[in-house]
Design an enzyme around this catalytic site. Sequence first.
Site, short mmCIF file in Angstrom:
data_model
loop_
_atom_site.label_atom_id
_atom_site.label_comp_id
_atom_site.label_asym_id
_atom_site.label_seq_id
_atom_site.Cartn_x
_atom_site.Cartn_y
_atom_site.Cartn_z
N CYS A 1 2.99 -4.84 6.96
CA CYS A 1 2.66 -4.59 5.57
C CYS A 1 3.86 -3.99 4.83
O CYS A 1 4.81 -3.53 5.44
CB CYS A 1 1.46 -3.65 5.46
SG CYS A 1 -0.13 -4.45 5.80
N HIS B 1 0.82 -1.20 0.00
CA HIS B 1 0.00 0.00 0.00
C HIS B 1 0.86 1.25 0.00
O HIS B 1 2.07 1.23 0.25
CB HIS B 1 -0.97 0.00 1.19
CG HIS B 1 -0.31 0.09 2.54
ND1 HIS B 1 0.06 1.28 3.12
CD2 HIS B 1 0.04 -0.88 3.42
CE1 HIS B 1 0.59 1.04 4.30
NE2 HIS B 1 0.60 -0.25 4.51
#
Length: 700
Positions: A532, A513
Site C-alpha cells: 500500500c 492511507h
Amino acid sequence: MGVSRSAAVALSALLAASTAQAQTAQAQTAEPAATPSVIRNAAVDPGAAPVAPEAPKPALAADAPKPATSPDAPAAEAPPAQAPGAQTSGAQTPGAQAPIAPAPAAEAPPPPADPQSAAVAARLSDPAPLLPRLSTKEREAIQAFYALGAFKPVWIADGAFTPAAKSVAARLAAAGEDGLTASAYPVPVLGTQGVTEAQLAEAELKLSAAVVLYARDARGGRIALSSVSRLITPVLDIPAPDTVLGRIASAGSSAGALLQGYNPAQPGYLALKARLAALRGHNHAPVPPSVQLPPGPVLKLGMTDPRVPALRSRFGLETRTAGTLDSGPGDPETYDARVAAAVSGFQRGRGLPATGTLTAQTVAALARPDTAARTDEGEAALIVNMERWRWLPSDLGRDYVMVNIPEFKLRVIRDGRQRDEARVIVGKTESPTPIFSGMMEYAVVNPSWNVPPSILKNEFLPGLARDPNYAARRGYEVVYRNGNVSVRQPPGERNALGFIKFMFPNNHAVYLHDTPNRGLFSASQRALSHGCVRVDDPFRFADAVLPEAWSSERLKKLIGKGERHIRLPEKLPVHLAYFTTSVDEAGGVRTLPDLYGYDARMKVALGLSPGSLLVAKAPGGKTSGAKPVAGRTSGSGSAEAANAVKPKPKPVAEVRRRPRPEAAFADAPTTRTSAARAPADFGEPDLWTPRPGRTSNGWW
C-alpha cells in the site's frame, strides 16, 4: 473493436445463409403449391410419423448435426435451402427410423472477380505469416477488414502506393523517434515493372501488418508485462486492428501523423522524446569501419610491420610521420607513438587492456563492427521510461493523482495543474507496490483494520491458543463466525491505517492511507510497506481530493467518532507509476534508483541489452535496510526494515541501544518482550503481507 475468429466465421455463415434463402425463394416461386401440399399430407396421413404437440426446445448449434438416436426423437427441421421436392411424404412404417436428408454444406463466398482482389483474398487464406510478431487474432481482424471491403487494396492503386501508404511508410521508417525500432515495421518495396497481382497483394498486406503492429506497440503492447513483473498490471488501450486500418488508410497524406498519434502525448513523454533526439544527435558520428588484418606478431612501440598502414588508415592518421630539421619523415610501416596511442584508445573503448600494444585480441576486435552504434545506457534509460508512459491511459484525466514509486512522491493534479505534492511510503523490494491505474471512489475516516490471513495464522492463532486474552490485551477484537476466526483492529490512533484511508478498488487490494508511524516520512529511502501507499499529512491530501464540504478541519472533528464513509461525487483517477528517468522544466535529466530492478529486465525485453529475462532479476531481493545497522536515524531504522529479514539473535542490551522509530508516540508500550508486542509490520491489509520474521519493535 477487433474481429475475432468467431466473428469471421459468423460473417461467412451469414453470407452462406443469404445465398440459401435466395435459392429457397426461387424454388417457392417456381412451385408455389408444392410445400403446402406436403405439409397438409403430413398432417392428415394416418401413416405419417407422429408430430409432437409442442415444438421441442431449440437445439444448440453444436448439437444440430447430430442425427436422431431413436424413432421417438423429433425429426430435424429441414434447412431453409432444401428444395420442397427433397422432403419425404411422411408415409413410413411405424417404428422405422425416418431417413434424414443431409443438410447441405454452407458454401463459401465466391472469390472476387477482380484479379487483384482475388490475389489479396488468396494471400489471406495462405497460412504463411505476414510478419513474425503478428498474432493470430490480429491476422483474423485484418482478414475481416479486407473481407468487408471485398478484398480491395487500400494502400496500392494502379500498381503504386497511395499517398496514405507513402505517408505511413515515412512514419514507420522514423519509428526510432518514439523509442521504437524501425526494423520491426518493414515497409515493402514495389518493383517498377513486371509486378504480379500476388506480389502486389503481398506488399499490400505486409504494410497493413506493419501499421497494426506499430499502433499496438505505440500503445504499450510491445512486450509481455508479466515477463517483467506480475505486479505490472495496467489496462492497456490497444486499438483494434480493423479500426486502425480503416482510420489510417483513409487519411491520405496525413496518415503518418495520425499513426504517430497512437504514441503518448503527455508532456513527460514528449520531454523524454526530445531528450532522446538531442542525445542521438550528439552520438550519431560516423561509425569507424572494421579492418581485417592478416596474422602477424604482437606489435610494440618502434617495431615495423606491413600491417601498420592499414592501422593508420583505420584511425585516420597520416601515412607517415612528418619530417623535421633533425630527422627525415618516418617509415609508413613503423608502429610509432601516434599509432600506439590510437590503438590504446581503441582498446579502452572495447574493454581491453589499454596497453597500446597490438595483440591478437586487439586484431580480432578491429575486425568486428564498432559497438558504439548500439544503444548506450543513456538512450536505453530514456527508451525504457518512454515505454512506461505507454502503460498509462492516453487521457490521464482533467483531475488525477499520480504516484511515482521510485521517487516516493505523490502529486494531485486539478484542471491540468499541480494542486498538491506529498511524500509517500511505498512497498519494499520483497513486497512491491503494483503498477496500474484505478479510480478513487470514497474515503474512510476512522477505519478499522482486519488482520490479514498471514498474520492471523502465524501470530494470532498461536497466541490465542496460549492465551485466550492474547488479542484483547492488545486492543484487538476476535470474531468467531461459522467456525472461522477473524481479528479486527478498531479505529484509533494506533490503528495500522491511521485516521483515514482512500479507496480505489482493485485486484491488488492496495490503496492510499495514513499511518501512525509518521516519523518514517523523514527517511530518504521510503520503501517500507507491504504494497500500500502511505501518505504524509493525509488531511492535507484529503483537502485536495475530497469535496470542498469535507475540509480537513471538519474531518479532524470526526476523529474518534466511529467509522465514516465519504463518497467522491466523481471518481478520481489514481495512477501508480514507475519512472526512474525524467526531464525537468529546465531540460535537465533526473535519474532515480531502480527500486525494484525493473530497468534491467525491461532493457532485455526491449532488446536494448543482451541477456535473458530468466536471469535479469531485481538486484538482491532484499532491501539494504533489512538488517539493523547501528547509527541509523529513527526513520530509516523502522520496524518494517528491521523485520524484512529475520536477523541472527543478538544480546538484549544491543537491541535496546537501537533508536526507537515510534518514539513520537509516548503512549506506545515500552516493553520488548514478545508477549507485549504486536506482530511484525502490523498494518498492511493487502495481499503482500509476508510471514513475520520476529516480533516488532512497535505497534506497527
